[in-house]
Design a protein around this motif. Structure first.
Motif, short mmCIF file in Angstrom:
data_model
loop_
_atom_site.label_atom_id
_atom_site.label_comp_id
_atom_site.label_asym_id
_atom_site.label_seq_id
_atom_site.Cartn_x
_atom_site.Cartn_y
_atom_site.Cartn_z
N ASN A 280 -50.32 54.55 -44.17
CA ASN A 280 -48.89 54.79 -44.06
C ASN A 280 -47.87 55.21 -42.31
O ASN A 280 -48.57 55.98 -41.90
N GLU A 281 -46.69 54.26 -42.40
CA GLU A 281 -46.13 55.16 -41.06
C GLU A 281 -45.37 56.41 -41.39
O GLU A 281 -45.30 56.64 -42.68
N GLY A 282 -45.31 57.19 -40.80
CA GLY A 282 -44.90 58.75 -41.00
C GLY A 282 -45.79 59.30 -41.68
O GLY A 282 -45.94 60.74 -42.18
N THR A 283 -47.16 59.50 -41.26
CA THR A 283 -48.21 59.98 -42.09
C THR A 283 -48.13 61.42 -40.84
O THR A 283 -48.74 60.91 -40.00
N PRO A 284 -48.67 62.85 -42.00
CA PRO A 284 -48.47 63.60 -40.99
C PRO A 284 -50.04 63.49 -40.12
O PRO A 284 -51.11 63.30 -40.64
N VAL A 285 -49.97 63.95 -39.08
CA VAL A 285 -51.36 64.11 -37.89
C VAL A 285 -51.59 65.47 -37.76
O VAL A 285 -51.06 66.05 -36.90
N TYR A 286 -52.71 66.03 -37.37
CA TYR A 286 -53.33 67.26 -37.40
C TYR A 286 -54.08 67.68 -36.43
O TYR A 286 -54.90 66.64 -36.39
N ALA A 287 -53.91 68.49 -36.36
CA ALA A 287 -54.98 68.69 -34.46
C ALA A 287 -56.53 69.04 -35.30
O ALA A 287 -56.44 69.53 -35.92
N THR A 288 -56.85 68.80 -34.94
CA THR A 288 -58.56 68.72 -35.30
C THR A 288 -59.82 70.28 -34.68
O THR A 288 -60.71 70.51 -34.95
#
Length: 312
Positions: free
Chosen positions: A172-180
């Motif tokens: 979904n749009e606006g899903t948090p993206v995290y540094a791996t």
């Protein structure tokens, strides 16, 4: 004469009389009262000003105390930055050994030799945690409907299938993206109408890097230090994307790695990456990371031995 006040002054040369209006008494009383009021008002005003001066002096002392606290905190932050700089210096020195860790041409079709086999029994838990923290591992998002290798779709510029690059996460749009993994923000690109759209690239330790594309927006700036699990942006559909998606890839010294290996990598299947990616001399790399782990343990032990007032 009845409404006059006569004042007689007698001296050596005789007497003199002065006739004043009879209501001069009231005038004198009024003047004396006015003078007393002025004196009293001046006294009260002076007292009020003294209280204000005392309050200003108190605020000044409070401000000085806060400044001293901020100054001490700033010095602590400078010490932490120096510590990070020293660690990065060590990492930079280790990067000089990367030519011995991997030769992209020679390792293209070469399997891992016995010489480079790692004895995982010798790798401590702290080293495993540090490896999974410094090298990209796990998914960059926690909520998605599917993830597909880019080799399953036509390449956006070459227009042919079968070219491995990264993963497309449908979300979904606006899903948090995290540094791996821990690292430094190398690129923040905002080009929402072309290519990868809004993109963030993180440079990690030992030559690894990761890319996050088609973002709705990023929340980091070039040069920022980020930690594994820190939010760097939110998914979207910018650039040449088919709907809401996150494009993710992992590289080592510019070479694209198989994302399936690294997104599935965690503490439960820790040994899988060493078996499935023979292009990297893991034995030497793990040895280098072991040096960093020992350095961190040494600094922690030194800090625990400091007197309590020095740690505060």
């Amino acid at each position: 004469m009845h409404d006059k006040l006569v004042i007689t002054i007698v001296d050596e040369s005789g007497s003199k009389q002065f006739r004043l209006p009879k209501n001069i008494k009231k005038v004198i009383v009024f003047c004396c009262t006015f003078i007393m009021i002025v004196i009293l008002s001046s006294f009260l005003l002076m007292k009020f000003l003294m209280q204000k001066i005392d309050q200003i002096a108190l605020n000044k002392n409070i401000a000085l105390s806060e400044y001293k606290f901020i100054y001490q905190k700033n010095n602590r932050l400078k010490d932490q930055i120096k510590q990070k700089t020293d660690e990065l210096t060590i990492v930079s020195q280790k990067i000089d050994d990367l030519e011995n860790i991997v030769d992209l041409k020679k390792n293209a079709n070469k399997q891992t030799s016995n010489e480079n086999t790692i004895n995982l029994q010798d790798v401590s838990n702290s080293q495993k945690i540090l490896i999974l923290t410094l090298i990209p591992s796990g998914d960059p998002i926690t909520s998605y409907t599917s993830k597909t290798s880019t080799s399953m779709r036509p390449h956006p510029t070459k227009r042919v299938k079968g070219i491995p690059a990264g993963y497309d996460f449908a979300t979904n749009e606006g899903t948090p993206v995290y540094a791996t993994a821990d690292g430094v923000i190398d690129i923040v690109r905002n080009q929402s109408n072309s290519g990868y759209g809004n993109l963030v690239k993180i440079t990690h330790s030992f030559g690894f890097s990761s890319v996050y594309a088609h973002l709705e927006k990023s929340v980091v700036k070039k040069g920022n230090f980020v930690q594994k699990g820190q939010v760097i942006g939110y998914s979207g559909h910018t650039g040449n994307s088919n709907g809401n998606t996150l494009y993710y890839e992992v590289r080592f010294l510019g070479k694209i790695l198989n994302p399936a290996i690294y997104t599935a990598w965690n503490s439960d299947n820790f040994e899988e990456v060493f078996k499935n990616d023979p292009s990297i001399d893991w034995k030497t790399l793990v040895w280098a990371i072991g040096d960093i782990a020992r350095l961190q343990n040494y600094k922690l032990s030194q800090a625990s031995e400091l007197p309590r007032y020095e740690q505060q």
